[in-house]
Design a protein around this motif. Structure first.
Motif: not given
Length: 322
Positions: A58, A117-118, A120-122, A124-125, A130, A228
Protein backbone atom coordinates in the motif's frame (compact mmCIF):
# COMPACT_ATOMS: atom_id res chain seq x y z
CA UNK A 1 38.78 -5.19 3.99
CA UNK A 2 37.38 -8.68 4.37
CA UNK A 3 34.12 -7.25 5.69
CA UNK A 4 33.91 -4.81 2.80
CA UNK A 5 34.60 -7.44 0.14
CA UNK A 6 30.93 -8.53 -0.28
CA UNK A 7 29.80 -4.90 -0.59
CA UNK A 8 32.50 -4.18 -3.17
CA UNK A 9 31.58 -7.31 -5.13
CA UNK A 10 27.89 -6.37 -5.14
CA UNK A 11 28.76 -2.82 -6.20
CA UNK A 12 30.91 -3.99 -9.10
CA UNK A 13 28.26 -6.47 -10.18
CA UNK A 14 25.57 -3.79 -10.02
CA UNK A 15 27.53 -1.50 -12.32
CA UNK A 16 28.50 -4.26 -14.72
CA UNK A 17 25.16 -6.05 -15.15
CA UNK A 18 22.85 -3.48 -16.86
CA UNK A 19 24.79 -3.27 -20.16
CA UNK A 20 24.94 -7.07 -20.26
CA UNK A 21 21.20 -7.53 -19.81
CA UNK A 22 18.46 -6.83 -22.31
CA UNK A 23 14.72 -7.04 -22.67
CA UNK A 24 12.88 -8.95 -19.97
CA UNK A 25 16.08 -9.70 -18.04
CA UNK A 26 16.79 -6.00 -17.57
CA UNK A 27 13.19 -5.45 -16.47
CA UNK A 28 13.56 -8.19 -13.86
CA UNK A 29 16.79 -6.55 -12.68
CA UNK A 30 14.98 -3.23 -12.22
CA UNK A 31 12.06 -4.84 -10.39
CA UNK A 32 14.55 -6.69 -8.19
CA UNK A 33 16.09 -3.41 -7.09
CA UNK A 34 12.67 -1.96 -6.27
CA UNK A 35 11.83 -5.07 -4.24
CA UNK A 36 15.09 -4.77 -2.30
CA UNK A 37 14.21 -1.19 -1.32
CA UNK A 38 10.83 -2.22 0.08
CA UNK A 39 12.26 -5.30 1.79
CA UNK A 40 14.99 -3.33 3.55
CA UNK A 41 12.36 -1.24 5.31
CA UNK A 42 10.17 -4.24 6.08
CA UNK A 43 13.14 -6.15 7.47
CA UNK A 44 13.84 -3.28 9.86
CA UNK A 45 10.16 -3.09 10.83
CA UNK A 46 9.82 -6.82 11.51
CA UNK A 47 13.34 -7.48 12.75
CA UNK A 48 13.75 -4.53 15.10
CA UNK A 49 10.30 -3.16 15.91
CA UNK A 50 8.79 -6.65 15.93
CA UNK A 51 5.78 -5.56 13.84
CA UNK A 52 4.40 -7.65 10.98
CA UNK A 53 2.95 -5.69 8.06
CA UNK A 54 0.90 -7.42 5.38
CA UNK A 55 0.15 -4.13 3.67
CA UNK A 56 3.57 -2.85 2.64
CA UNK A 57 2.48 -2.73 -1.00
CA UNK A 58 0.00 0.00 0.00
CA UNK A 59 2.89 2.38 0.72
CA UNK A 60 4.45 1.29 -2.57
CA UNK A 61 1.19 2.27 -4.26
CA UNK A 62 0.96 5.60 -2.42
CA UNK A 63 4.45 6.52 -3.56
CA UNK A 64 3.65 5.54 -7.13
CA UNK A 65 0.37 7.44 -7.30
CA UNK A 66 1.90 10.49 -5.60
CA UNK A 67 4.68 10.72 -8.17
CA UNK A 68 2.34 9.91 -11.06
CA UNK A 69 -0.41 12.37 -10.12
CA UNK A 70 1.98 15.25 -9.53
CA UNK A 71 3.77 14.66 -12.82
CA UNK A 72 0.62 14.34 -14.95
CA UNK A 73 -0.56 17.66 -13.52
CA UNK A 74 2.44 19.44 -15.06
CA UNK A 75 4.71 19.49 -12.00
CA UNK A 76 8.37 18.55 -12.56
CA UNK A 77 8.75 14.76 -12.30
CA UNK A 78 11.65 15.12 -9.89
CA UNK A 79 9.33 16.87 -7.44
CA UNK A 80 6.95 13.94 -7.71
CA UNK A 81 9.78 11.54 -6.97
CA UNK A 82 10.88 13.56 -3.94
CA UNK A 83 7.29 13.78 -2.67
CA UNK A 84 6.67 10.02 -3.00
CA UNK A 85 8.57 8.87 0.12
CA UNK A 86 7.41 11.90 2.12
CA UNK A 87 3.72 11.31 1.42
CA UNK A 88 4.07 7.58 2.11
CA UNK A 89 5.81 8.26 5.42
CA UNK A 90 3.19 10.84 6.40
CA UNK A 91 0.40 8.38 5.62
CA UNK A 92 2.20 5.74 7.71
CA UNK A 93 2.36 8.11 10.66
CA UNK A 94 -1.36 8.89 10.40
CA UNK A 95 -2.48 5.27 10.19
CA UNK A 96 0.33 4.00 12.42
CA UNK A 97 -0.78 5.92 15.51
CA UNK A 98 -3.91 3.78 15.92
CA UNK A 99 -2.70 0.62 14.14
CA UNK A 100 0.51 0.17 16.13
CA UNK A 101 -1.50 -0.19 19.30
CA UNK A 102 -2.28 -3.66 17.98
CA UNK A 103 0.06 -6.62 18.29
CA UNK A 104 0.86 -9.80 16.40
CA UNK A 105 -1.72 -11.16 14.00
CA UNK A 106 -4.13 -8.34 14.87
CA UNK A 107 -1.69 -5.81 13.43
CA UNK A 108 -0.98 -8.03 10.42
CA UNK A 109 -4.70 -8.27 9.60
CA UNK A 110 -5.15 -4.53 10.17
CA UNK A 111 -2.40 -3.64 7.67
CA UNK A 112 -3.89 -6.14 5.22
CA UNK A 113 -7.28 -4.46 5.60
CA UNK A 114 -5.61 -1.08 5.10
CA UNK A 115 -4.30 -2.17 1.72
CA UNK A 116 -7.64 -3.62 0.63
CA UNK A 117 -9.44 -0.40 1.60
CA UNK A 118 -6.84 1.73 -0.17
CA UNK A 119 -7.06 -0.27 -3.39
CA UNK A 120 -10.86 -0.11 -3.27
CA UNK A 121 -10.80 3.67 -2.85
CA UNK A 122 -8.27 4.16 -5.65
CA UNK A 123 -10.32 1.98 -7.99
CA UNK A 124 -13.29 4.30 -7.43
CA UNK A 125 -11.37 7.57 -7.67
CA UNK A 126 -11.73 9.09 -11.13
CA UNK A 127 -9.02 11.66 -10.38
CA UNK A 128 -6.57 8.75 -9.94
CA UNK A 129 -7.66 6.99 -13.12
CA UNK A 130 -10.09 4.65 -11.37
CA UNK A 131 -10.03 0.96 -12.20
CA UNK A 132 -8.68 1.74 -15.69
CA UNK A 133 -5.53 3.21 -14.22
CA UNK A 134 -3.46 6.38 -14.28
CA UNK A 135 -2.02 6.88 -17.76
CA UNK A 136 0.34 9.34 -19.40
CA UNK A 137 2.95 9.46 -16.65
CA UNK A 138 6.03 11.08 -18.23
CA UNK A 139 9.56 9.80 -18.06
CA UNK A 140 11.62 11.01 -15.13
CA UNK A 141 13.93 13.91 -15.93
CA UNK A 142 16.45 15.57 -13.64
CA UNK A 143 18.26 18.77 -14.59
CA UNK A 144 17.54 18.33 -18.29
CA UNK A 145 18.59 14.66 -18.32
CA UNK A 146 15.76 12.26 -19.17
CA UNK A 147 15.79 8.64 -18.09
CA UNK A 148 14.73 7.37 -21.49
CA UNK A 149 15.81 3.72 -21.50
CA UNK A 150 15.87 0.72 -19.21
CA UNK A 151 19.61 0.91 -18.59
CA UNK A 152 19.31 4.42 -17.14
CA UNK A 153 16.45 3.26 -14.90
CA UNK A 154 18.51 0.27 -13.78
CA UNK A 155 21.28 2.57 -12.57
CA UNK A 156 18.73 4.89 -10.96
CA UNK A 157 17.05 2.04 -9.12
CA UNK A 158 20.25 0.58 -7.79
CA UNK A 159 21.53 4.00 -6.77
CA UNK A 160 18.32 4.28 -4.74
CA UNK A 161 19.01 0.81 -3.30
CA UNK A 162 22.43 2.00 -2.13
CA UNK A 163 20.80 5.07 -0.59
CA UNK A 164 18.25 3.02 1.35
CA UNK A 165 20.93 0.60 2.53
CA UNK A 166 23.15 3.45 3.72
CA UNK A 167 20.29 5.16 5.54
CA UNK A 168 19.24 1.90 7.19
CA UNK A 169 22.83 1.03 8.11
CA UNK A 170 23.47 4.45 9.68
CA UNK A 171 20.24 4.27 11.66
CA UNK A 172 21.04 0.80 12.97
CA UNK A 173 24.54 1.93 13.98
CA UNK A 174 23.29 5.09 15.70
CA UNK A 175 22.00 5.59 19.24
CA UNK A 176 18.38 5.12 18.13
CA UNK A 177 19.56 1.93 16.44
CA UNK A 178 20.76 0.61 19.78
CA UNK A 179 17.33 1.40 21.15
CA UNK A 180 15.78 -0.53 18.25
CA UNK A 181 17.98 -3.53 19.02
CA UNK A 182 16.82 -3.37 22.62
CA UNK A 183 13.26 -3.15 21.36
CA UNK A 184 13.81 -6.29 19.30
CA UNK A 185 14.87 -8.14 22.46
CA UNK A 186 11.67 -7.20 24.29
CA UNK A 187 9.41 -4.19 24.66
CA UNK A 188 9.20 -4.43 28.44
CA UNK A 189 12.96 -4.52 28.91
CA UNK A 190 13.45 -1.73 26.36
CA UNK A 191 10.88 0.48 28.08
CA UNK A 192 12.54 -0.20 31.44
CA UNK A 193 15.84 0.95 29.91
CA UNK A 194 14.31 4.28 28.90
CA UNK A 195 13.66 3.49 25.23
CA UNK A 196 10.57 5.37 23.94
CA UNK A 197 8.97 2.22 22.56
CA UNK A 198 5.91 3.76 20.91
CA UNK A 199 7.86 6.56 19.22
CA UNK A 200 10.55 4.22 17.90
CA UNK A 201 8.02 1.76 16.52
CA UNK A 202 6.18 4.56 14.74
CA UNK A 203 9.46 5.96 13.37
CA UNK A 204 10.49 2.59 11.92
CA UNK A 205 6.99 2.14 10.48
CA UNK A 206 7.26 5.53 8.76
CA UNK A 207 10.81 4.81 7.56
CA UNK A 208 9.77 1.50 6.00
CA UNK A 209 6.89 3.31 4.29
CA UNK A 210 9.28 5.97 2.97
CA UNK A 211 11.52 3.31 1.42
CA UNK A 212 8.47 1.69 -0.20
CA UNK A 213 7.20 5.08 -1.38
CA UNK A 214 10.51 5.92 -3.04
CA UNK A 215 10.46 2.56 -4.83
CA UNK A 216 6.86 3.20 -5.90
CA UNK A 217 7.74 6.61 -7.30
CA UNK A 218 10.50 5.16 -9.47
CA UNK A 219 8.16 2.34 -10.53
CA UNK A 220 5.57 4.88 -11.71
CA UNK A 221 8.04 6.74 -13.92
CA UNK A 222 9.52 3.52 -15.24
CA UNK A 223 6.21 2.02 -16.38
CA UNK A 224 4.36 5.25 -17.17
CA UNK A 225 1.12 3.64 -16.05
CA UNK A 226 -0.43 2.66 -12.71
CA UNK A 227 -3.57 0.73 -11.80
CA UNK A 228 -4.92 -0.79 -8.57
CA UNK A 229 -4.11 -4.21 -10.02
CA UNK A 230 -0.43 -3.27 -10.02
CA UNK A 231 -0.38 -3.56 -6.21
CA UNK A 232 -2.13 -6.81 -5.23
CA UNK A 233 -2.14 -8.33 -1.77
CA UNK A 234 0.16 -11.05 -3.11
CA UNK A 235 2.82 -8.37 -3.55
CA UNK A 236 2.76 -7.56 0.18
CA UNK A 237 3.04 -11.26 0.94
CA UNK A 238 6.04 -11.47 -1.39
CA UNK A 239 7.80 -8.74 0.58
CA UNK A 240 7.19 -10.56 3.86
CA UNK A 241 8.53 -13.80 2.39
CA UNK A 242 11.60 -11.96 1.06
CA UNK A 243 12.35 -10.47 4.47
CA UNK A 244 11.87 -13.75 6.34
CA UNK A 245 13.83 -15.86 3.87
CA UNK A 246 16.77 -13.44 3.77
CA UNK A 247 16.85 -12.82 7.51
CA UNK A 248 14.93 -10.26 9.55
CA UNK A 249 16.89 -7.33 10.89
CA UNK A 250 19.76 -7.80 8.42
CA UNK A 251 20.47 -5.50 5.50
CA UNK A 252 22.10 -8.20 3.41
CA UNK A 253 19.10 -10.41 4.17
CA UNK A 254 16.84 -8.04 2.26
CA UNK A 255 19.07 -8.29 -0.80
CA UNK A 256 19.46 -12.07 -0.62
CA UNK A 257 15.79 -12.72 0.12
CA UNK A 258 14.54 -10.41 -2.63
CA UNK A 259 16.91 -11.95 -5.16
CA UNK A 260 15.86 -15.49 -4.28
CA UNK A 261 12.13 -14.75 -4.43
CA UNK A 262 12.24 -12.62 -7.60
CA UNK A 263 14.14 -15.34 -9.45
CA UNK A 264 11.73 -17.96 -8.11
CA UNK A 265 8.74 -15.89 -9.25
CA UNK A 266 10.18 -15.67 -12.75
CA UNK A 267 10.61 -19.44 -12.88
CA UNK A 268 7.04 -19.97 -11.63
CA UNK A 269 5.63 -17.48 -14.14
CA UNK A 270 7.46 -19.24 -16.94
CA UNK A 271 6.17 -22.59 -15.76
CA UNK A 272 2.63 -21.33 -15.23
CA UNK A 273 2.36 -19.80 -18.70
CA UNK A 274 3.41 -22.93 -20.55
CA UNK A 275 0.95 -24.23 -23.17
CA UNK A 276 -1.82 -26.23 -21.57
CA UNK A 277 -1.57 -24.53 -18.19
CA UNK A 278 -4.74 -22.77 -16.94
CA UNK A 279 -4.78 -18.99 -16.65
CA UNK A 280 -4.76 -19.08 -12.86
CA UNK A 281 -1.69 -21.34 -12.71
CA UNK A 282 0.92 -18.58 -11.99
CA UNK A 283 -1.02 -17.28 -8.96
CA UNK A 284 -1.72 -20.75 -7.57
CA UNK A 285 1.90 -21.79 -7.99
CA UNK A 286 3.09 -18.59 -6.32
CA UNK A 287 0.88 -19.01 -3.25
CA UNK A 288 1.74 -22.70 -2.92
CA UNK A 289 5.48 -22.22 -3.27
CA UNK A 290 5.49 -19.24 -0.88
CA UNK A 291 3.75 -21.38 1.73
CA UNK A 292 6.15 -24.30 1.25
CA UNK A 293 9.18 -22.01 1.23
CA UNK A 294 8.11 -20.29 4.45
CA UNK A 295 7.58 -23.63 6.18
CA UNK A 296 10.99 -24.91 5.05
CA UNK A 297 12.76 -21.73 6.13
CA UNK A 298 11.06 -21.70 9.54
CA UNK A 299 12.02 -25.34 10.11
CA UNK A 300 15.56 -25.45 8.74
CA UNK A 301 16.65 -21.77 8.72
CA UNK A 302 14.55 -20.14 11.45
CA UNK A 303 16.60 -16.92 11.36
CA UNK A 304 16.90 -16.71 7.57
CA UNK A 305 19.61 -17.38 5.02
CA UNK A 306 22.07 -14.62 5.94
CA UNK A 307 22.15 -15.29 9.72
CA UNK A 308 22.50 -19.02 9.02
CA UNK A 309 25.44 -18.43 6.68
CA UNK A 310 27.08 -16.09 9.19
CA UNK A 311 26.69 -18.62 11.99
CA UNK A 312 28.16 -21.37 9.83
CA UNK A 313 31.16 -19.23 8.85
CA UNK A 314 31.71 -18.28 12.49
CA UNK A 315 31.70 -21.91 13.58
CA UNK A 316 34.10 -22.81 10.77
CA UNK A 317 36.44 -19.96 11.74
CA UNK A 318 36.31 -21.03 15.38
CA UNK A 319 37.06 -24.67 14.57
CA UNK A 320 39.88 -23.60 12.28
CA UNK A 321 41.41 -21.45 15.00
CA UNK A 322 41.34 -24.39 17.41
Amino acid sequence: MARRAPAVAVGVGTLALPPLLSGSHLTVYILLGLAVMVTVGLSLLMGYAGQVSLGQASFYAIGGYTAGLLSVHSLPPVLGLLAAPLVSAAFAVVVGIPLLRLRGHHLAFATLAMQLILLSLVARADWAGGAIGLQGIPRLSVGGYEFADDISYAYLVWAAVVLTLLVARNIVASRPGRGLRALASGETAAAASGVPVGRYRLAVFALSAAFAGLAGGIYAFYLGYLAPGSFPVLLSIEYVVMAVVGGLGTLWGALVGATAIILLVQVLNTLGTQPGMPGYAPSVLSYAVYAVLLVLVVIFLPHGIVPAVRARLTRRASSGAV
